[in-house]
Scaffold this motif. Structure first.
Motif, PDB file in Angstrom:
ATOM      1  N   ASP A   1      44.956 -35.194 115.678  1.00 26.16           N
ATOM      2  CA  ASP A   1      44.626 -36.535 115.175  1.00 26.16           C
ATOM      3  C   ASP A   1      43.400 -36.499 114.261  1.00 26.16           C
ATOM      4  OD1 ASP A   1      42.795 -36.240 117.440  1.00 26.16           O
ATOM      5  OD2 ASP A   1      44.323 -37.170 118.700  1.00 26.16           O
ATOM      6  N   VAL A   2      42.212 -36.366 114.846  1.00 23.67           N
ATOM      7  CA  VAL A   2      40.994 -36.473 114.021  1.00 23.67           C
ATOM      8  C   VAL A   2      40.920 -35.323 113.006  1.00 23.67           C
ATOM      9  CG1 VAL A   2      38.484 -36.521 114.066  1.00 23.67           C
ATOM     10  CG2 VAL A   2      39.784 -37.734 115.837  1.00 23.67           C
ATOM     11  N   ALA A   3      41.228 -34.103 113.443  1.00 26.17           N
ATOM     12  CA  ALA A   3      41.108 -32.952 112.528  1.00 26.17           C
ATOM     13  C   ALA A   3      42.040 -33.067 111.320  1.00 26.17           C
ATOM     14  CB  ALA A   3      41.331 -31.636 113.280  1.00 26.17           C
ATOM     15  N   PRO A   4      43.338 -33.353 111.507  1.00 29.62           N
ATOM     16  CA  PRO A   4      44.177 -33.500 110.320  1.00 29.62           C
ATOM     17  C   PRO A   4      43.749 -34.663 109.426  1.00 29.62           C
ATOM     18  CG  PRO A   4      45.446 -33.968 112.328  1.00 29.62           C
ATOM     19  CD  PRO A   4      44.146 -33.352 112.745  1.00 29.62           C
ATOM     20  N   LEU A   5      43.273 -35.749 110.033  1.00 30.06           N
ATOM     21  CA  LEU A   5      42.832 -36.885 109.205  1.00 30.06           C
ATOM     22  C   LEU A   5      41.614 -36.492 108.372  1.00 30.06           C
ATOM     23  CD1 LEU A   5      43.332 -39.826 111.711  1.00 30.06           C
ATOM     24  CD2 LEU A   5      44.483 -39.527 109.508  1.00 30.06           C
ATOM     25  N   ARG A   6      40.679 -35.777 108.999  1.00 29.07           N
ATOM     26  CA  ARG A   6      39.490 -35.345 108.234  1.00 29.07           C
ATOM     27  C   ARG A   6      39.906 -34.392 107.118  1.00 29.07           C
ATOM     28  NH1 ARG A   6      35.637 -35.193 113.206  1.00 29.07           N
ATOM     29  NH2 ARG A   6      34.868 -37.346 113.090  1.00 29.07           N
TER      30      ARG A   6
END
Ligand code: MG
Length: 367
Positions: free
Chosen positions: A168-173
């Motif tokens: 979630d957070v890693a791919p979005l960043r």
């Protein structure tokens, strides 16, 4: 003159597997409905996901329900008008995918018999529709970024990625780093629970257009608690089954946006009613997909021209997902927009040669 309903269970290879938090498909299965009555032919599409990981329905259970219950009910009713399907779905435990397929064919008969178009019947104006790119879950960030780069060249008006706990957070960043401040959203397909709320605090800082269906279908209360905690609008998909569910969601503040899906709610008429309900409550909507083949996709495009559909649709170019589409011409996206080709402006123009080519099984009901 032959009066009959033919069902074609088709399976079209996909250009890449589609993976969401709950499962993966690599072929697209649909049940194409061909309804011929007094010389007029109408088409519909029932399009549950294979594997049943979006909902309990699968192509096999939907086909069985159509044969056992829905088609006998349509024939017994004998009116061949779309409101029969909507009433049936409202009044009983019904497979909405099956009814979406049959009701689409009933609309198609009706527009021809009345000399109108789908847009006339919906009260919508023909206009270009903004299209959004949807990208599934990948094994790694490089694969995700490569897929986004490959498809963004068509100028899609926003990017939606599928997320699940741990992805979630890693791919979005990574997407923000690579593509900057593009319109970006996520779809969790109900993969999270209250214990994950801190993840959404981080996601909330990434400037997303919306977060689609973070929690379980039945957990409207949880959605309300999450919406109170974060600024990013929550959009309901799986939970948005009918007017009762939406009214309750609005009453408790469980969402600020609704994804409408013809297949999930049981037809075009019910989708239009839910769109109107949302408009009356000041809740913007947009048209989602399973994704369907071209018949279902065109039905979604007609609805996407309603004024309350305020965000890009999930309908993409036919060749984004399918090696071949069952409509002629296929859907194309140019600079992020879908211009309805003249051949589809009254109703979907179906290519039965393609349907025949990908048919696994067919069933016929003469009446
Ligand atoms: Mg969704």
């Amino acid at each position: 003159m032959s009066n009959r309903i033919d069902l074609f269970h088709v399976e079209v290879p996909m250009t890449e597997p589609f993976r969401i938090s709950s499962g993966e498909v690599s072929t697209k299965e649909s049940i194409v409905v061909r309804l011929e009555r007094e010389g007029v032919v109408g088409y519909g599409e029932a399009s549950p996901m294979a594997g049943g990981f979006y909902s309990a329905e699968t192509p096999a259970t939907t086909l069985d329900y159509m044969v056992r219950e829905a088609i006998p009910a349509v024939l017994e009713d004998g009116t061949f008008h779309p409101p029969f399907a909507a009433r049936y779905v409202n009044e009983r435990e019904a497979d909405p995918f099956a009814w979406a397929g049959l009701e689409g064919a009933l609309w198609d008969l009706e527009v021809q018999e009345r000399g109108l178009s789908f847009l006339d019947m919906l009260g919508a104006e023909c206009k270009p529709v903004e299209s959004g790119l949807a990208v599934g879950i990948y094994p790694d960030l490089d694969g995700l970024l490569e897929a986004c780069s490959r498809y963004m060249t068509a100028g899609y008006k926003r990017l939606k990625i599928k997320i699940e706990p741990g992805w979630d957070v890693a791919p979005l960043r990574a997407i923000r780093d690579r593509f900057g401040d593009i319109p970006l959203m996520v779809d969790a397909n109900a993969a999270y629970a209250e214990e994950h709320f801190p993840v959404f605090d981080e996601v909330d800082d990434l400037g997303l257009v919306m977060i689609e269906q973070p929690l379980a279908k039945s957990d409207l209360g949880g959605h309300a608690r999450l919406q109170e905690r974060i600024d990013t609008p929550i959009c309901l998909d799986e939970s948005a089954t009918d007017a009762d569910a939406l009214t309750r969601a609005f009453d408790i503040g469980a969402c600020r946006i609704v994804n409408l899906k013809i297949q999930r709610v049981g037809g075009i008429l019910l989708s239009k009613k839910l769109c109107d309900l949302c408009a009356a409550e000041g809740i913007p909507t947009w048209m989602g997909t399973m994704p369907e083949l071209g018949i279902g996709a065109l039905h979604a495009l007609y609805l996407a021209m309603l004024p309350n559909c305020a965000f890009p649709t999930d309908v993409e170019a036919s060749r984004r997902w399918f090696v071949e589409d069952i409509i002629d011409p296929p859907i194309e996206v140019f600079e992020g927009l879908i211009d309805l080709p003249p051949a589809h402006r009254q109703r979907p123009n179906v290519d039965m040669n393609v349907v025949d080519r990908y048919t696994k099984t067919a069933k016929r009901f003469a009446f």
